[in-house]
Design a protein around this motif. Sequence first.
Motif, PDB file in Angstrom:
ATOM      1  N   TYR A   1       0.842  -1.199   0.000  1.00  0.00           N
ATOM      2  CA  TYR A   1       0.000   0.000   0.000  1.00  0.00           C
ATOM      3  C   TYR A   1       0.876   1.248   0.000  1.00  0.00           C
ATOM      4  CZ  TYR A   1       1.280   0.354   4.946  1.00  0.00           C
ATOM      5  OH  TYR A   1       1.991   0.470   6.115  1.00  0.00           O
ATOM      6  N   ASN A   2       0.246   2.404  -0.160  1.00  0.00           N
ATOM      7  CA  ASN A   2       0.883   3.667   0.216  1.00  0.00           C
ATOM      8  C   ASN A   2      -0.094   4.464   1.066  1.00  0.00           C
ATOM      9  OD1 ASN A   2      -0.756   5.188  -1.680  1.00  0.00           O
ATOM     10  ND2 ASN A   2       0.716   4.650  -3.283  1.00  0.00           N
ATOM     11  N   ASP A   3       0.435   5.412   1.830  1.00  0.00           N
ATOM     12  CA  ASP A   3      -0.376   6.097   2.829  1.00  0.00           C
ATOM     13  C   ASP A   3       0.102   7.537   2.979  1.00  0.00           C
ATOM     14  OD1 ASP A   3      -2.221   6.565   4.809  1.00  0.00           O
ATOM     15  OD2 ASP A   3      -1.375   5.169   6.258  1.00  0.00           O
ATOM     16  N   GLN A   4      -0.864   8.458   3.154  1.00  0.00           N
ATOM     17  CA  GLN A   4      -0.582   9.853   3.466  1.00  0.00           C
ATOM     18  C   GLN A   4       0.232  10.536   2.362  1.00  0.00           C
ATOM     19  OE1 GLN A   4       0.832  10.303   7.613  1.00  0.00           O
ATOM     20  NE2 GLN A   4       0.167   8.189   7.906  1.00  0.00           N
ATOM     21  N   VAL A   5      -0.322  10.506   1.147  1.00  0.00           N
ATOM     22  CA  VAL A   5       0.268  11.220   0.015  1.00  0.00           C
ATOM     23  C   VAL A   5      -0.527  12.509  -0.198  1.00  0.00           C
ATOM     24  CG1 VAL A   5       0.731  11.161  -2.468  1.00  0.00           C
ATOM     25  CG2 VAL A   5       1.129   9.115  -1.061  1.00  0.00           C
ATOM     26  N   TRP A   6       0.180  13.624  -0.262  1.00  0.00           N
ATOM     27  CA  TRP A   6      -0.431  14.949  -0.406  1.00  0.00           C
ATOM     28  C   TRP A   6       0.110  15.575  -1.682  1.00  0.00           C
ATOM     29  CZ3 TRP A   6      -3.535  17.788   3.232  1.00  0.00           C
ATOM     30  CH2 TRP A   6      -3.764  19.121   2.887  1.00  0.00           C
ATOM     31  N   ILE A   7      -0.774  15.961  -2.610  1.00  0.00           N
ATOM     32  CA  ILE A   7      -0.372  16.567  -3.875  1.00  0.00           C
ATOM     33  C   ILE A   7      -1.064  17.919  -3.988  1.00  0.00           C
ATOM     34  CG2 ILE A   7      -0.399  16.328  -6.387  1.00  0.00           C
ATOM     35  CD1 ILE A   7      -0.506  13.243  -5.881  1.00  0.00           C
ATOM     36  N   GLU A   8      -0.286  18.990  -4.108  1.00  0.00           N
ATOM     37  CA  GLU A   8      -0.851  20.343  -4.072  1.00  0.00           C
ATOM     38  C   GLU A   8      -0.187  21.249  -5.105  1.00  0.00           C
ATOM     39  OE1 GLU A   8      -1.726  24.003  -0.890  1.00  0.00           O
ATOM     40  OE2 GLU A   8      -0.799  22.138  -0.225  1.00  0.00           O
ATOM     41  N   ASN A   9      -1.017  22.064  -5.757  1.00  0.00           N
ATOM     42  CA  ASN A   9      -0.558  23.093  -6.687  1.00  0.00           C
ATOM     43  C   ASN A   9       0.337  22.512  -7.780  1.00  0.00           C
ATOM     44  OD1 ASN A   9      -0.522  25.780  -7.631  1.00  0.00           O
ATOM     45  ND2 ASN A   9       1.485  26.126  -6.671  1.00  0.00           N
ATOM     46  N   CYS A  10      -0.125  21.432  -8.395  1.00  0.00           N
ATOM     47  CA  CYS A  10       0.610  20.794  -9.478  1.00  0.00           C
ATOM     48  C   CYS A  10      -0.209  20.847 -10.768  1.00  0.00           C
ATOM     49  CB  CYS A  10       0.938  19.341  -9.129  1.00  0.00           C
ATOM     50  SG  CYS A  10       2.149  19.173  -7.793  1.00  0.00           S
ATOM     51  N   VAL A  11       0.490  20.766 -11.900  1.00  0.00           N
ATOM     52  CA  VAL A  11      -0.134  20.708 -13.214  1.00  0.00           C
ATOM     53  C   VAL A  11       0.103  19.330 -13.803  1.00  0.00           C
ATOM     54  CG1 VAL A  11      -0.128  21.636 -15.563  1.00  0.00           C
ATOM     55  CG2 VAL A  11       0.144  23.177 -13.606  1.00  0.00           C
ATOM     56  N   MET A  12      -0.971  18.680 -14.290  1.00  0.00           N
ATOM     57  CA  MET A  12      -0.883  17.405 -14.994  1.00  0.00           C
ATOM     58  C   MET A  12      -1.567  17.599 -16.341  1.00  0.00           C
ATOM     59  SD  MET A  12      -1.970  15.210 -11.661  1.00  0.00           S
ATOM     60  CE  MET A  12      -2.131  16.549 -10.480  1.00  0.00           C
ATOM     61  N   SER A  13      -0.786  17.722 -17.408  1.00  0.00           N
ATOM     62  CA  SER A  13      -1.369  18.119 -18.690  1.00  0.00           C
ATOM     63  C   SER A  13      -0.724  17.383 -19.861  1.00  0.00           C
ATOM     64  CB  SER A  13      -1.198  19.627 -18.899  1.00  0.00           C
ATOM     65  OG  SER A  13       0.163  19.964 -19.068  1.00  0.00           O
ATOM     66  N   GLY A  14      -1.534  17.167 -20.904  1.00  0.00           N
ATOM     67  CA  GLY A  14      -1.032  16.648 -22.153  1.00  0.00           C
ATOM     68  C   GLY A  14      -0.499  15.235 -22.111  1.00  0.00           C
ATOM     69  N   ASN A  15      -0.897  14.453 -21.114  1.00  0.00           N
ATOM     70  CA  ASN A  15      -0.418  13.072 -21.017  1.00  0.00           C
ATOM     71  C   ASN A  15      -1.233  12.146 -21.924  1.00  0.00           C
ATOM     72  OD1 ASN A  15       1.630  13.389 -18.742  1.00  0.00           O
ATOM     73  ND2 ASN A  15      -0.202  14.332 -17.857  1.00  0.00           N
ATOM     74  N   ALA A  16      -0.583  11.064 -22.389  1.00  0.00           N
ATOM     75  CA  ALA A  16      -1.215  10.189 -23.377  1.00  0.00           C
ATOM     76  C   ALA A  16      -2.371   9.384 -22.802  1.00  0.00           C
ATOM     77  CB  ALA A  16      -0.182   9.250 -23.986  1.00  0.00           C
ATOM     78  N   ALA A  17      -2.422   9.228 -21.474  1.00  0.00           N
ATOM     79  CA  ALA A  17      -3.560   8.561 -20.833  1.00  0.00           C
ATOM     80  C   ALA A  17      -4.174   9.532 -19.814  1.00  0.00           C
ATOM     81  CB  ALA A  17      -3.132   7.249 -20.187  1.00  0.00           C
TER      82      ALA A  17
END
Length: 206
Positions: free
Chosen positions: A106-122
């Motif tokens: 598993y993974n636990d306590q992942v925080w993602i903030e103020n990021c850009v995810m763009s133009g990916n093939a999936a």
Amino acid sequence: GSTGEGGHCIKIRGSARVTIRDMLLTKGWGDGISVGGKPQYKKHLIYCEDVVVANVVCNGNRRNGLSITNVIGMKVYDSEFSDTHGTTPQCGIDVEPNRDIDDNGYNDQVWIENCVMSGNAAYGMNVWNRARNLTVTRCVIRDNKSCGIVTTGLNSGKFTNNQIYNNMKTGLYIKDGSNNVSVSGNTSYNNYLTLGQKPRADFYLT
């Protein structure tokens, strides 16, 4: 290379208190960054702990911009994960724990903030089985060739104040097997562009 999926720009395994910041990571044969558990012979994985990714650009990598596998406590902020293409999964960020010897990695306590995810093939972001306590906030997920964000088997997550738009399929897709997930304050429009531009009636989400 044009086969396989190794060759990450940065690969971290079984490490604690690591910071990656202020870098351009581009055209990797595999991931821009890969963070996860270190295998041991007939023993449990050694998980990464307390990892920070800040102010990086992962652009034009083959597999994923960022892969988050077996880690406890990770913060990702002020970064971009874009134009991933070449071999599956081809996501901006892939939160996907590897199986451990008891099949319960598993993974636990992942925080993602103020990021850009763009133009990916999936997908802009893929969240796969056995991820726990994930927060995605104040991010921009746009112009991806499939969905913006997809969750499968997420156990407790928050998606707040994100902008999700111009994705070719569903903006935010919470699939069966996800539970304790809250969605609030997001702006989502012009998704499922494979159908073309269509007028839609206003609605309220409760």
